[in-house]
Design an enzyme around this catalytic site. Structure first.
Site, PDB file in Angstrom:
ATOM      1  N   ALA A   1      -1.129   2.478  30.632  1.00 36.14           N
ATOM      2  CA  ALA A   1      -0.096   3.744  30.516  1.00 36.14           C
ATOM      3  C   ALA A   1       0.407   4.346  31.743  1.00 36.14           C
ATOM      4  O   ALA A   1       1.175   5.280  31.860  1.00 36.14           O
ATOM      5  CB  ALA A   1      -1.033   4.722  30.021  1.00 36.14           C
ATOM      6  N   PHE A   2       0.097   3.359  32.808  1.00 33.30           N
ATOM      7  CA  PHE A   2       0.634   3.531  34.148  1.00 33.30           C
ATOM      8  C   PHE A   2       1.933   2.986  34.025  1.00 33.30           C
ATOM      9  O   PHE A   2       2.741   3.175  35.074  1.00 33.30           O
ATOM     10  CB  PHE A   2       0.406   2.829  35.279  1.00 33.30           C
ATOM     11  CG  PHE A   2      -0.140   0.762  35.228  1.00 33.30           C
ATOM     12  CD1 PHE A   2      -0.986   0.638  33.612  1.00 33.30           C
ATOM     13  CD2 PHE A   2       1.163   0.424  35.454  1.00 33.30           C
ATOM     14  CE1 PHE A   2      -0.643  -0.789  34.087  1.00 33.30           C
ATOM     15  CE2 PHE A   2       0.729  -1.085  35.109  1.00 33.30           C
ATOM     16  CZ  PHE A   2      -0.198  -1.271  34.482  1.00 33.30           C
TER      17      PHE A   2
ATOM     18  N   ILE B   1      -3.367  13.806  36.757  1.00 31.86           N
ATOM     19  CA  ILE B   1      -3.072  14.094  35.452  1.00 31.86           C
ATOM     20  C   ILE B   1      -3.144  14.632  34.301  1.00 31.86           C
ATOM     21  O   ILE B   1      -2.154  15.298  33.511  1.00 31.86           O
ATOM     22  CB  ILE B   1      -2.897  12.133  35.160  1.00 31.86           C
ATOM     23  CG1 ILE B   1      -3.072  11.258  35.589  1.00 31.86           C
ATOM     24  CG2 ILE B   1      -2.886  12.269  33.658  1.00 31.86           C
ATOM     25  CD1 ILE B   1      -4.078  10.036  36.049  1.00 31.86           C
TER      26      ILE B   1
ATOM     27  N   ASP C   1      -5.998   4.101  25.646  1.00 24.76           N
ATOM     28  CA  ASP C   1      -5.687   3.064  26.645  1.00 24.76           C
ATOM     29  C   ASP C   1      -6.239   2.513  27.160  1.00 24.76           C
ATOM     30  O   ASP C   1      -6.274   0.877  28.301  1.00 24.76           O
ATOM     31  CB  ASP C   1      -4.454   3.664  27.861  1.00 24.76           C
ATOM     32  CG  ASP C   1      -3.613   2.562  27.896  1.00 24.76           C
ATOM     33  OD1 ASP C   1      -3.032   1.552  27.264  1.00 24.76           O
ATOM     34  OD2 ASP C   1      -3.853   2.778  29.238  1.00 24.76           O
TER      35      ASP C   1
ATOM     36  N   GLU D   1     -13.827  -3.666  29.720  1.00 22.33           N
ATOM     37  CA  GLU D   1     -12.438  -3.755  29.129  1.00 22.33           C
ATOM     38  C   GLU D   1     -12.220  -5.669  29.401  1.00 22.33           C
ATOM     39  O   GLU D   1     -11.345  -6.060  28.237  1.00 22.33           O
ATOM     40  CB  GLU D   1     -11.452  -2.741  29.717  1.00 22.33           C
ATOM     41  CG  GLU D   1      -9.821  -3.274  30.033  1.00 22.33           C
ATOM     42  CD  GLU D   1      -9.207  -1.474  30.054  1.00 22.33           C
ATOM     43  OE1 GLU D   1      -9.760  -0.739  30.261  1.00 22.33           O
ATOM     44  OE2 GLU D   1      -8.735  -2.207  31.088  1.00 22.33           O
TER      45      GLU D   1
ATOM     46  N   THR E   1      -6.929   7.596  28.327  1.00 17.96           N
ATOM     47  CA  THR E   1      -5.880   7.239  28.780  1.00 17.96           C
ATOM     48  C   THR E   1      -6.920   6.794  30.509  1.00 17.96           C
ATOM     49  O   THR E   1      -5.933   6.584  31.592  1.00 17.96           O
ATOM     50  CB  THR E   1      -4.276   7.116  28.747  1.00 17.96           C
ATOM     51  OG1 THR E   1      -4.754   9.210  29.851  1.00 17.96           O
ATOM     52  CG2 THR E   1      -4.183   7.579  28.115  1.00 17.96           C
TER      53      THR E   1
ATOM     54  N   ARG F   1     -10.541   6.016  31.210  1.00 19.95           N
ATOM     55  CA  ARG F   1     -11.816   4.751  31.931  1.00 19.95           C
ATOM     56  C   ARG F   1     -12.463   4.449  30.996  1.00 19.95           C
ATOM     57  O   ARG F   1     -12.872   5.390  30.267  1.00 19.95           O
ATOM     58  CB  ARG F   1     -12.138   4.822  33.430  1.00 19.95           C
ATOM     59  CG  ARG F   1     -11.566   4.194  33.915  1.00 19.95           C
ATOM     60  CD  ARG F   1     -11.113   2.781  34.320  1.00 19.95           C
ATOM     61  NE  ARG F   1      -9.622   2.785  35.111  1.00 19.95           N
ATOM     62  CZ  ARG F   1      -8.688   2.820  35.778  1.00 19.95           C
ATOM     63  NH1 ARG F   1      -8.142   3.047  35.124  1.00 19.95           N
ATOM     64  NH2 ARG F   1      -7.809   2.277  37.081  1.00 19.95           N
TER      65      ARG F   1
ATOM     66  N   HIS G   1      -4.113  -0.336  28.264  1.00 18.39           N
ATOM     67  CA  HIS G   1      -4.186  -0.071  29.534  1.00 18.39           C
ATOM     68  C   HIS G   1      -2.815  -0.137  29.856  1.00 18.39           C
ATOM     69  O   HIS G   1      -2.296  -0.323  31.194  1.00 18.39           O
ATOM     70  CB  HIS G   1      -5.208  -1.375  31.671  1.00 18.39           C
ATOM     71  CG  HIS G   1      -5.673  -0.367  31.915  1.00 18.39           C
ATOM     72  ND1 HIS G   1      -6.777   0.007  32.552  1.00 18.39           N
ATOM     73  CD2 HIS G   1      -4.602   0.459  32.623  1.00 18.39           C
ATOM     74  CE1 HIS G   1      -7.048   0.700  33.593  1.00 18.39           C
ATOM     75  NE2 HIS G   1      -5.815   1.327  33.500  1.00 18.39           N
TER      76      HIS G   1
HETATM   77  P1  NAD Z   1      -7.041  13.227  39.923  1.00 18.51           P
HETATM   78  O1  NAD Z   1      -8.792  12.579  40.947  1.00 18.51           O
HETATM   79  O2  NAD Z   1      -6.575  14.005  40.196  1.00 18.51           O
HETATM   80  O3  NAD Z   1      -8.018  13.821  38.895  1.00 18.51           O
HETATM   81  C1  NAD Z   1      -9.199  13.696  38.444  1.00 18.51           C
HETATM   82  C2  NAD Z   1     -10.422  14.869  38.080  1.00 18.51           C
HETATM   83  O4  NAD Z   1     -11.690  14.807  37.460  1.00 18.51           O
HETATM   84  C3  NAD Z   1     -10.358  15.950  39.127  1.00 18.51           C
HETATM   85  O5  NAD Z   1     -10.183  17.144  38.708  1.00 18.51           O
HETATM   86  C4  NAD Z   1     -11.730  16.305  39.593  1.00 18.51           C
HETATM   87  O6  NAD Z   1     -12.597  17.117  39.447  1.00 18.51           O
HETATM   88  C5  NAD Z   1     -12.186  15.639  37.629  1.00 18.51           C
HETATM   89  N1  NAD Z   1     -13.926  15.068  37.500  1.00 18.51           N
HETATM   90  C6  NAD Z   1     -14.247  14.990  38.539  1.00 18.51           C
HETATM   91  N2  NAD Z   1     -15.820  14.329  37.901  1.00 18.51           N
HETATM   92  C7  NAD Z   1     -15.632  15.504  37.022  1.00 18.51           C
HETATM   93  C8  NAD Z   1     -17.033  15.415  35.922  1.00 18.51           C
HETATM   94  N3  NAD Z   1     -17.893  14.397  36.306  1.00 18.51           N
HETATM   95  N4  NAD Z   1     -16.766  15.845  34.847  1.00 18.51           N
HETATM   96  C9  NAD Z   1     -16.015  16.691  34.840  1.00 18.51           C
HETATM   97  N5  NAD Z   1     -14.695  15.919  35.714  1.00 18.51           N
HETATM   98  C10 NAD Z   1     -14.126  15.433  36.571  1.00 18.51           C
HETATM   99  O7  NAD Z   1      -7.261  12.135  39.560  1.00 18.51           O
HETATM  100  P2  NAD Z   1      -6.378  11.010  38.436  1.00 18.51           P
HETATM  101  O8  NAD Z   1      -4.940  11.053  39.545  1.00 18.51           O
HETATM  102  O9  NAD Z   1      -5.668  13.127  37.820  1.00 18.51           O
HETATM  103  O10 NAD Z   1      -6.614  10.895  37.167  1.00 18.51           O
HETATM  104  C11 NAD Z   1      -7.417   9.576  36.359  1.00 18.51           C
HETATM  105  C12 NAD Z   1      -7.889   9.001  35.865  1.00 18.51           C
HETATM  106  O11 NAD Z   1      -7.160   8.584  35.273  1.00 18.51           O
HETATM  107  C13 NAD Z   1      -8.160   8.120  37.324  1.00 18.51           C
HETATM  108  O12 NAD Z   1      -9.645   8.106  37.555  1.00 18.51           O
HETATM  109  C14 NAD Z   1      -7.653   6.814  36.495  1.00 18.51           C
HETATM  110  O13 NAD Z   1      -9.358   6.564  35.819  1.00 18.51           O
HETATM  111  C15 NAD Z   1      -7.181   6.998  35.020  1.00 18.51           C
HETATM  112  N6  NAD Z   1      -5.779   6.517  35.187  1.00 18.51           N
HETATM  113  C16 NAD Z   1      -5.351   5.645  33.991  1.00 18.51           C
HETATM  114  C17 NAD Z   1      -4.377   5.167  34.246  1.00 18.51           C
HETATM  115  C18 NAD Z   1      -3.784   4.210  33.322  1.00 18.51           C
HETATM  116  O14 NAD Z   1      -3.018   3.763  32.793  1.00 18.51           O
HETATM  117  N7  NAD Z   1      -4.589   4.430  31.398  1.00 18.51           N
HETATM  118  C19 NAD Z   1      -3.283   5.022  35.203  1.00 18.51           C
HETATM  119  C20 NAD Z   1      -3.842   6.494  36.549  1.00 18.51           C
HETATM  120  C21 NAD Z   1      -5.064   6.150  36.604  1.00 18.51           C
END
Ligand code: NAD
Length: 336
Positions: free
Chosen positions: A303-304, A152, A256, A261, A230, A232, A301
């Site tokens: 965004a998805f 993302i 979001d 929550e 967006t 957690r 919540h």
């Molecule tokens: P992803 O696993 O592709 O990317 C996560 C990134 O965070 C990675 O590059 C990882 O190296 C980095 N990371 C891990 N630990 C870290 C730390 N301690 N400090 C900084 N960076 C760190 O995940 P994604 O698909 O990009 O999704 C990210 C998050 O978005 C999901 O885990 C989920 O919680 C959230 N999300 C929210 C919604 C929504 O509807 N609001 C929908 C989908 C995902």
């Protein structure tokens, strides 16, 4: 094989019935929580969404359980180690809506910087066409700090560059190849907070990211910055966020997701469920204050939530179950 899906909307039930031929399937609208267990519990596979809470107690309640597959990218609502210690595998949906969440992030950002929500309310609710109090700020030419440059985060970077923003990023595992390709640079978290006009969070909720933004480092945020989350809620310490907004250090926040929550969405849990600890209760109260602040935009919540993303989620979930049943599980939650 007996399989149950929880937290389903009507169209999802139809989609599953049309596309699922892997065994007997039971479809529930309700979320699955310790207080809301179904009468029938002999399922070998269960699929849930983000409002379910899969605690050790819930896992124990399904004696035949072999797989939990969540229809989400985040899996912090599941006790993964409790599942594994009972021999239950946990699968998720990586990458169903990278653009989906990133697009919503910029929706929130522009709503904050251009007061779009207030502008619409001015006309729709007040029936007025005045613009006093609705002046915003440009984003072109300014700096955005992206925390987490995974699926993302990298979509957010592309969109940001389309808006003419300079991008800096922080990630615990920097991807230097990506930085070269997309022309951004990694900085420390403190530098990101001090240099960004806009901050957007895209890392997962892990022990290492709980309160990643907290009382100590939020004082380093550039004065007048905007923050969008967006990812957690618990990645930001709510009391510190409230303080940064009250002091004016943050000009606004688009959220979001919220810490605590579940209890904020359904405060009746506080009366009927287990009595929350005082810290959780403080967070729920702080959320109420945040929601009422004019420079804070809270969405449920959401965004998805696009048509395309939801179909991709169901398709991947059905594949997760199919691969698991054929002995070649896919998309298992990584071992930390
Ligand atoms: P992803 O696993 O592709 O990317 C996560 C990134 O965070 C990675 O590059 C990882 O190296 C980095 N990371 C891990 N630990 C870290 C730390 N301690 N400090 C900084 N960076 C760190 O995940 P994604 O698909 O990009 O999704 C990210 C998050 O978005 C999901 O885990 C989920 O919680 C959230 N999300 C929210 C919604 C929504 O509807 N609001 C929908 C989908 C995902």
């Amino acid at each position: 094989m007996s399989i149950a899906f929880f937290e389903l909307e009507g169209w999802e039930k139809e989609h599953i019935l049309k596309n699922f031929d892997l065994g007997t399937v039971h479809l529930f609208s309700d979320k699955l929580t310790p207080d809301n267990l179904p009468e029938r519990r002999d399922f070998e596979v269960i699929s849930v969404f983000v409002d379910s809470r899969i605690t050790p107690e819930v896992i124990e309640a399904f004696p035949n359980l072999k797989l939990i597959t969540t229809r989400s990218t985040g899996y912090d609502h599941l006790d993964v180690s409790a599942a594994r210690s009972r021999g239950v595998e946990v699968a998720y949906v990586p990458g169903y809506g990278d653009n989906t969440v990133a697009e919503f992030t910029f929706g929130l950002l522009l709503s904050l910087t251009r007061k779009i929500h207030d502008s619409i309310s001015r006309v729709k609710e007040q029936g007025k066409f005045t613009t006093s109090g609705l002046r915003g700020v440009d984003i072109k030419g300014k700096t955005i700090g992206v925390i987490g440059t995974g699926r993302i985060g990298r979509e957010a970077i592309s969109i940001a560059q389309g808006f003419g923003l300079s991008v800096i990023a922080y990630d615990a595992f920097p991807d230097l190849k990506l930085a070269g390709e997309k022309n951004f640079r990694y900085v420390t978290l403190d530098d990101l907070l001090a240099s960004s006009d806009f901050i957007t969070i895209h890392c997962p909720l892990l022990d290492s990211t709980r309160h990643l933004l907290n009382k100590e480092n939020m004082t380093k945020i550039k004065s007048g910055a905007y923050l969008v989350n967006t990812a957690r809620g618990p990645i930001i310490e709510t009391a510190a966020l409230l303080e940064a907004l009250r002091s004016g250090r943050l000009a606004g926040a688009g959220l979001d997701v919220l810490e605590e929550e579940g209890d904020t969405k359904d405060e009746s849990n506080l009366l009927t469920g287990d009595h929350p600890n005082p810290e959780s209760l403080k967070v729920v109260l702080a959320n109420d204050l945040l929601i009422k602040m004019p420079n804070v935009l809270v969405t449920p919540h959401n965004a998805f939530n696009t048509e395309e993303a939801l179909v991709r989620i169901l398709t991947t979930t059905i594949q997760n179950i199919s691969h698991f049943l054929s002995g070649q599980p896919e998309n298992l939650v990584p071992k930390s």
